[in-house]
Design an enzyme around this catalytic site. Structure first.
Site, PDB file in Angstrom:
ATOM      1  N   GLU A  69       0.837  -1.198   0.000  1.00 19.02           N
ATOM      2  CA  GLU A  69       0.000   0.000   0.000  1.00 19.02           C
ATOM      3  C   GLU A  69       0.872   1.248   0.000  1.00 19.02           C
ATOM      4  O   GLU A  69       1.827   1.351   0.781  1.00 19.02           O
ATOM      5  CB  GLU A  69      -0.936   0.028   1.207  1.00 19.02           C
ATOM      6  CG  GLU A  69      -1.810   1.281   1.235  1.00 19.02           C
ATOM      7  CD  GLU A  69      -2.919   1.261   2.273  1.00 19.02           C
ATOM      8  OE1 GLU A  69      -3.411   2.357   2.622  1.00 19.02           O
ATOM      9  OE2 GLU A  69      -3.285   0.172   2.729  1.00 19.02           O
ATOM     10  N   ASP A 121      10.045   7.745  -0.482  1.00 14.31           N
ATOM     11  CA  ASP A 121       9.328   8.061  -1.709  1.00 14.31           C
ATOM     12  C   ASP A 121       8.857   6.755  -2.356  1.00 14.31           C
ATOM     13  O   ASP A 121       9.641   5.830  -2.574  1.00 14.31           O
ATOM     14  CB  ASP A 121      10.260   8.817  -2.660  1.00 14.31           C
ATOM     15  CG  ASP A 121       9.578   9.221  -3.937  1.00 14.31           C
ATOM     16  OD1 ASP A 121       9.406   8.353  -4.824  1.00 14.31           O
ATOM     17  OD2 ASP A 121       9.202  10.407  -4.065  1.00 14.31           O
ATOM     18  N   ASP A 144      -3.725  12.224  -2.761  1.00 15.38           N
ATOM     19  CA  ASP A 144      -3.964  13.643  -2.969  1.00 15.38           C
ATOM     20  C   ASP A 144      -4.515  13.849  -4.376  1.00 15.38           C
ATOM     21  O   ASP A 144      -3.872  13.470  -5.358  1.00 15.38           O
ATOM     22  CB  ASP A 144      -2.661  14.421  -2.797  1.00 15.38           C
ATOM     23  CG  ASP A 144      -2.867  15.932  -2.704  1.00 15.38           C
ATOM     24  OD1 ASP A 144      -3.777  16.441  -3.390  1.00 15.38           O
ATOM     25  OD2 ASP A 144      -2.132  16.590  -1.955  1.00 15.38           O
ATOM     26  N   THR A 217     -13.080   4.240   6.582  1.00 19.19           N
ATOM     27  CA  THR A 217     -12.463   5.167   7.521  1.00 19.19           C
ATOM     28  C   THR A 217     -13.494   6.124   8.119  1.00 19.19           C
ATOM     29  O   THR A 217     -14.588   6.303   7.573  1.00 19.19           O
ATOM     30  CB  THR A 217     -11.371   6.000   6.825  1.00 19.19           C
ATOM     31  OG1 THR A 217     -11.990   6.848   5.852  1.00 19.19           O
ATOM     32  CG2 THR A 217     -10.353   5.090   6.142  1.00 19.19           C
ATOM     33  N   PHE A 219     -13.187   9.315   8.172  1.00 18.33           N
ATOM     34  CA  PHE A 219     -13.292  10.384   7.187  1.00 18.33           C
ATOM     35  C   PHE A 219     -14.294  10.006   6.101  1.00 18.33           C
ATOM     36  O   PHE A 219     -15.114  10.821   5.668  1.00 18.33           O
ATOM     37  CB  PHE A 219     -11.915  10.646   6.586  1.00 18.33           C
ATOM     38  CG  PHE A 219     -11.913  11.630   5.456  1.00 18.33           C
ATOM     39  CD1 PHE A 219     -11.919  12.991   5.694  1.00 18.33           C
ATOM     40  CD2 PHE A 219     -11.898  11.194   4.133  1.00 18.33           C
ATOM     41  CE1 PHE A 219     -11.917  13.901   4.647  1.00 18.33           C
ATOM     42  CE2 PHE A 219     -11.885  12.090   3.081  1.00 18.33           C
ATOM     43  CZ  PHE A 219     -11.892  13.451   3.351  1.00 18.33           C
TER      44      PHE A 219
END
Length: 252
Positions: A69, A121, A144, A217, A219
């Site tokens: 992930e 990264d 994002d 989640t 959120f």
């Protein structure tokens, strides 16, 4: 007090220099508990970009299906998945120390053994540390969206990225993405549909219901109460050689 712990924190995100990144390195504060988690548990759970591909038996003590992930945030859902599927091994990648600290702290306290973490990264890890044909499942949840058009080039889901993931998946391996931005979902689907060899598992060629392995989640639940949508895309790696991927600049 918190500033003192932040100044003493010696663990750093690993990455190679690149012109465009899909994330911003925020100067978020790390709590005392998260800092202690690194001192206590990083040796158990942490992997380094600069050590190259890990040996499964050396790292996990076994050969098992491998799930990767990218961008696990604060790590609660990744930990839940590792606990729910003990027959699989999980590797998470995250660049922000507070989330990494929280995850390894909770994993250590829970005695979870089938989880390891890169604080690095993601593209560097994929290129240098993940062997081709090694992944049974790849996960990218709520990246994002870089919703402004001028920032779309920063979105992690690009043809070159999907080509790289396809190389890392086993034949029959699953590629699972989720987003709460419809525009990004449409972008993801367009990129995935153009990738070979990938097959959309949705019967209608669109999105799927949230798979049972992905926890919902807080959120996400809050967004649903407010009427926000969530789009899950689930693709399967088909057999066959992956065609060479030209860079975006060459395709334009």
């Amino acid at each position: 007090m918190q500033d003192e712990f932040a100044e003493a924190f010696s663990y750093r995100t690993e990455y190679k220099k690149k012109s465009i990144r899909s994330y911003v390195m925020r100067a978020g504060r790390i709590t005392e508990g998260q800092r202690r988690a690194f001192d206590t548990y990083w040796g158990q759970y942490g992997l380094s970009l600069f050590d190259g591909p890990p040996n499964a038996r050396a790292v996990f003590g076994r050969e098992a299906p491998l799930v990767l992930e990218i961008g696990f945030g604060m790590g609660d859902s990744l930990l839940a998945m590792a606990q729910a599927e003990p027959e699989k091994d999980f590797i998470g990648i995250e660049v922000h120390p507070p989330g990494v600290g929280r995850l390894i702290n909770n994993a250590g306290k829970a005695g979870v053994k089938n989880l390891r973490v890169y604080m690095a990264d993601a593209l560097d890890v994929l290129n240098d540390c993940i062997r081709n044909g090694s992944l049974d499942r790849f996960q990218l949840y709520f990246p994002d969206p870089w919703h402004k058009k001028k920032h779309h080039k920063r979105r992690i889901v690009q043809p070159e990225f999907v080509h790289l993931i396809c190389n890392k998946l086993k034949t029959g391996g699953q590629l699972h993405m989720a987003t709460d931005w419809q525009n990004y979902a449409e972008h993801m689907q367009a990129v995935l549909q153009a990738a070979h060899p990938l097959e959309n598992t949705a019967a209608d060629g669109g999105t799927v219901e949230r798979p049972q392995w992905r926890p919902q989640t807080k959120f996400e639940r809050r967004g649903q109460r407010l009427g926000h949508g969530v789009w899950d895309l689930l693709y399967r790696r088909l057999p066959g050689v992956i065609p060479m991927q030209r860079k975006s600049s060459e395709q334009d």
